[in-house]
Design a protein around this motif. Structure first.
Motif, PDB file in Angstrom:
ATOM      1  N   LYS A 170       0.800  -1.231   0.000  1.00 26.67           N
ATOM      2  CA  LYS A 170       0.000   0.000   0.000  1.00 26.67           C
ATOM      3  C   LYS A 170       0.834   1.283   0.000  1.00 26.67           C
ATOM      4  N   PRO A 171       1.947   1.348   0.731  1.00 24.94           N
ATOM      5  CA  PRO A 171       2.759   2.573   0.652  1.00 24.94           C
ATOM      6  C   PRO A 171       3.328   2.840  -0.741  1.00 24.94           C
ATOM      7  N   ILE A 172       3.782   1.795  -1.437  1.00 21.51           N
ATOM      8  CA  ILE A 172       4.365   2.010  -2.773  1.00 21.51           C
ATOM      9  C   ILE A 172       3.275   2.328  -3.798  1.00 21.51           C
ATOM     10  N   ILE A 173       2.077   1.782  -3.588  1.00 23.37           N
ATOM     11  CA  ILE A 173       0.951   2.128  -4.472  1.00 23.37           C
ATOM     12  C   ILE A 173       0.625   3.614  -4.338  1.00 23.37           C
ATOM     13  N   LEU A 174       0.547   4.088  -3.105  1.00 23.77           N
ATOM     14  CA  LEU A 174       0.251   5.505  -2.868  1.00 23.77           C
ATOM     15  C   LEU A 174       1.351   6.398  -3.417  1.00 23.77           C
ATOM     16  N   GLU A 175       2.606   5.990  -3.220  1.00 26.34           N
ATOM     17  CA  GLU A 175       3.734   6.783  -3.706  1.00 26.34           C
ATOM     18  C   GLU A 175       3.711   6.893  -5.233  1.00 26.34           C
ATOM     19  N   THR A 176       3.424   5.789  -5.898  1.00 27.04           N
ATOM     20  CA  THR A 176       3.348   5.799  -7.361  1.00 27.04           C
ATOM     21  C   THR A 176       2.240   6.721  -7.842  1.00 27.04           C
ATOM     22  N   ALA A 177       1.080   6.634  -7.186  1.00 29.60           N
ATOM     23  CA  ALA A 177      -0.049   7.483  -7.571  1.00 29.60           C
ATOM     24  C   ALA A 177       0.253   8.957  -7.323  1.00 29.60           C
ATOM     25  N   MET A 178       0.966   9.248  -6.239  1.00 32.31           N
ATOM     26  CA  MET A 178       1.304  10.640  -5.923  1.00 32.31           C
ATOM     27  C   MET A 178       2.293  11.220  -6.932  1.00 32.31           C
ATOM     28  N   LYS A 179       3.231  10.406  -7.379  1.00 33.36           N
ATOM     29  CA  LYS A 179       4.245  10.896  -8.326  1.00 33.36           C
ATOM     30  C   LYS A 179       3.627  11.408  -9.618  1.00 33.36           C
ATOM     31  N   VAL A 180       2.630  10.694 -10.129  1.00 34.97           N
ATOM     32  CA  VAL A 180       2.061  11.086 -11.422  1.00 34.97           C
ATOM     33  C   VAL A 180       1.095  12.260 -11.310  1.00 34.97           C
ATOM     34  N   GLN A 181       0.850  12.730 -10.092  1.00 33.56           N
ATOM     35  CA  GLN A 181       0.037  13.928  -9.942  1.00 33.56           C
ATOM     36  C   GLN A 181       0.788  15.167 -10.422  1.00 33.56           C
ATOM     37  N   PRO A 241       4.976  13.531 -15.511  1.00 29.93           N
ATOM     38  CA  PRO A 241       4.499  12.591 -16.533  1.00 29.93           C
ATOM     39  C   PRO A 241       4.920  11.170 -16.167  1.00 29.93           C
ATOM     40  N   PRO A 242       4.082  10.167 -16.469  1.00 27.68           N
ATOM     41  CA  PRO A 242       4.397   8.785 -16.083  1.00 27.68           C
ATOM     42  C   PRO A 242       5.776   8.325 -16.563  1.00 27.68           C
ATOM     43  N   ARG A 243       6.166   8.728 -17.761  1.00 27.36           N
ATOM     44  CA  ARG A 243       7.470   8.307 -18.290  1.00 27.36           C
ATOM     45  C   ARG A 243       8.608   8.733 -17.370  1.00 27.36           C
ATOM     46  N   ALA A 244       8.471   9.917 -16.774  1.00 30.18           N
ATOM     47  CA  ALA A 244       9.537  10.455 -15.923  1.00 30.18           C
ATOM     48  C   ALA A 244       9.623   9.734 -14.579  1.00 30.18           C
ATOM     49  N   THR A 245       8.561   9.044 -14.187  1.00 34.02           N
ATOM     50  CA  THR A 245       8.555   8.400 -12.876  1.00 34.02           C
ATOM     51  C   THR A 245       8.754   6.881 -12.948  1.00 34.02           C
ATOM     52  N   GLN A 246       8.901   6.354 -14.164  1.00 36.15           N
ATOM     53  CA  GLN A 246       9.044   4.898 -14.319  1.00 36.15           C
ATOM     54  C   GLN A 246      10.372   4.423 -13.737  1.00 36.15           C
ATOM     55  N   THR A 247      10.315   3.391 -12.915  1.00 37.09           N
ATOM     56  CA  THR A 247      11.518   2.773 -12.332  1.00 37.09           C
ATOM     57  C   THR A 247      11.412   1.263 -12.519  1.00 37.09           C
TER      58      THR A 247
END
Length: 255
Positions: free
Chosen positions: A194-205, A208-214
Motif C-alpha cells: 500500500k505505501p508504494i501504491i500511494l507513492e506511485t499514484a502521488m508521483k504522477v500527480q 508525466p508517467p514516463r519520468a517516474t518509471q523505475t
C-alpha cells in the motif's frame, strides 16, 4: 430544471443527488426493478416508475445512466415525442445511438463511481458532447455548476478517455490482484504494497508517467527479470503478464 433519471445504479445515484442538491426537480426515477427506483426516488424527493410507458414527456433533461449493454434497448423503448435533451453517460457508446431525439448529448464522468461511496464531484472531470453547439453549451453550463472541471469533448476524445481509464483503473487494479496472489502464496500481507501504491499514484500527480518509471525493465536488467520469471514459473499466465509488461517498458525507453 426538471430532470428524469433513467437508472438507479452507481452513476444514476450520484447524478440524481447532485442535481437535487442544486435545486433541480428530479421528476422521475426509472428502473425496471421498482424497489431500486423507489429507493433512489425517496432520497431525491422524486417519483419512481418501472415502465417507460409512464415516462414524463415534458422534462428539460433525460439522463440515461444504465449499463452500456442496455442503452440502445432503453432508447428504442422511449417515446418519440420527448421534447427535452436526452443524454447518456457512457464513455464507449457513440452519440449516434440517440439519433431519435432532436436534442441529445453525453455527460461522461471520468471516474469509476460507486453509489455507496461519497465523492467530491467538483474534483472529477466530466466530458460533454452535444449534437449541436447549443446543446453542448447548455450541458456545459449545467455541469460546471456541479463540477468545474467539466469540458467539451468529441467522440474520439471520449473513447480515448474511456480506454485510458480502463488502463489506469481497471488494469492497474487487476495487477494489484496479481500482486495480492503472489504475496498470499508466500504468506505475506498485501498491506505491504500500500505505501508504494500511494507513492506511485502521488508521483504522477505532478510528473508525466514516463519520468517516474523505475524498476528492472527500465534499466533493462535482464538478470533480475530472469530471476523474477523463474520465481513466476509456477504460472504461465503470470509469467506472460510479467514478460509483456517488461517488454512494453523496455520498448518505451527506446523511443
Amino acid at each position: 430544471m426538471t430532470i428524469v433519471i433513467l437508472g438507479a445504479g452507481n452513476i444514476a445515484t450520484h447524478y440524481a443527488q447532485a442535481f437535487h442538491a442544486l435545486g433541480h426537480e428530479i421528476r422521475q426515477i426509472y428502473n425496471r426493478t421498482s424497489a431500486n427506483a423507489k429507493a433512489l426516488a425517496d432520497v431525491v424527493s422524486s417519483t419512481a416508475i418501472d415502465s417507460l410507458d409512464e415516462l414524463y414527456l415534458d422534462a428539460d433533461l433525460y439522463i440515461i445512466a444504465i449499463s452500456d449493454d442496455y442503452i440502445s434497448t432503453v432508447i428504442e423503448e422511449m417515446p418519440n415525442n420527448i421534447k427535452g435533451i436526452v443524454v447518456h453517460t457512457s464513455g464507449a457508446t457513440p452519440l449516434s445511438v440517440l439519433y431519435r431525439f432532436t436534442n441529445h448529448g453525453i455527460i461522461y464522468p471520468v471516474q469509476s463511481l460507486n453509489k455507496h461511496i461519497p465523492y467530491d464531484l467538483a474534483q472529477i472531470p466530466f466530458a460533454i458532447e452535444g449534437n449541436t453547439k447549443e446543446v453542448e453549451l447548455l450541458l456545459l453550463s449545467l455541469m460546471q455548476k456541479i463540477a468545474p472541471k467539466t469540458f467539451p469533448c468529441n467522440s474520439n476524445q471520449r473513447l480515448a478517455l474511456h480506454i485510458s481509464a480502463v488502463f489506469v483503473n481497471n488494469f492497474s487494479n487487476a495487477l494489484f490482484e496479481v500482486a495480492h496472489s503472489i504475496l498470499e502464496k508466500e504468506n505475506l500481507s498485501f498491506d505491504l504494497m500500500k505505501p508504494i501504491i500511494l507513492e506511485t499514484a502521488m508521483k504522477v500527480q505532478k510528473n508525466p508517467p514516463r519520468a517516474t518509471q523505475t524498476g528492472p525493465a527500465t534499466r533493462n536488467d535482464q538478470s533480475t527479470m530472469a530471476t523474477h520469471l523463474k520465481f513466476l514459473s509456477y504460472s504461465n499466465t503470470l509469467s506472460e503478464i510479467y514478460q509483456i509488461m517488461s517488454d512494453l517498458i523496455i520498448k518505451s525507453r527506446q523511443k
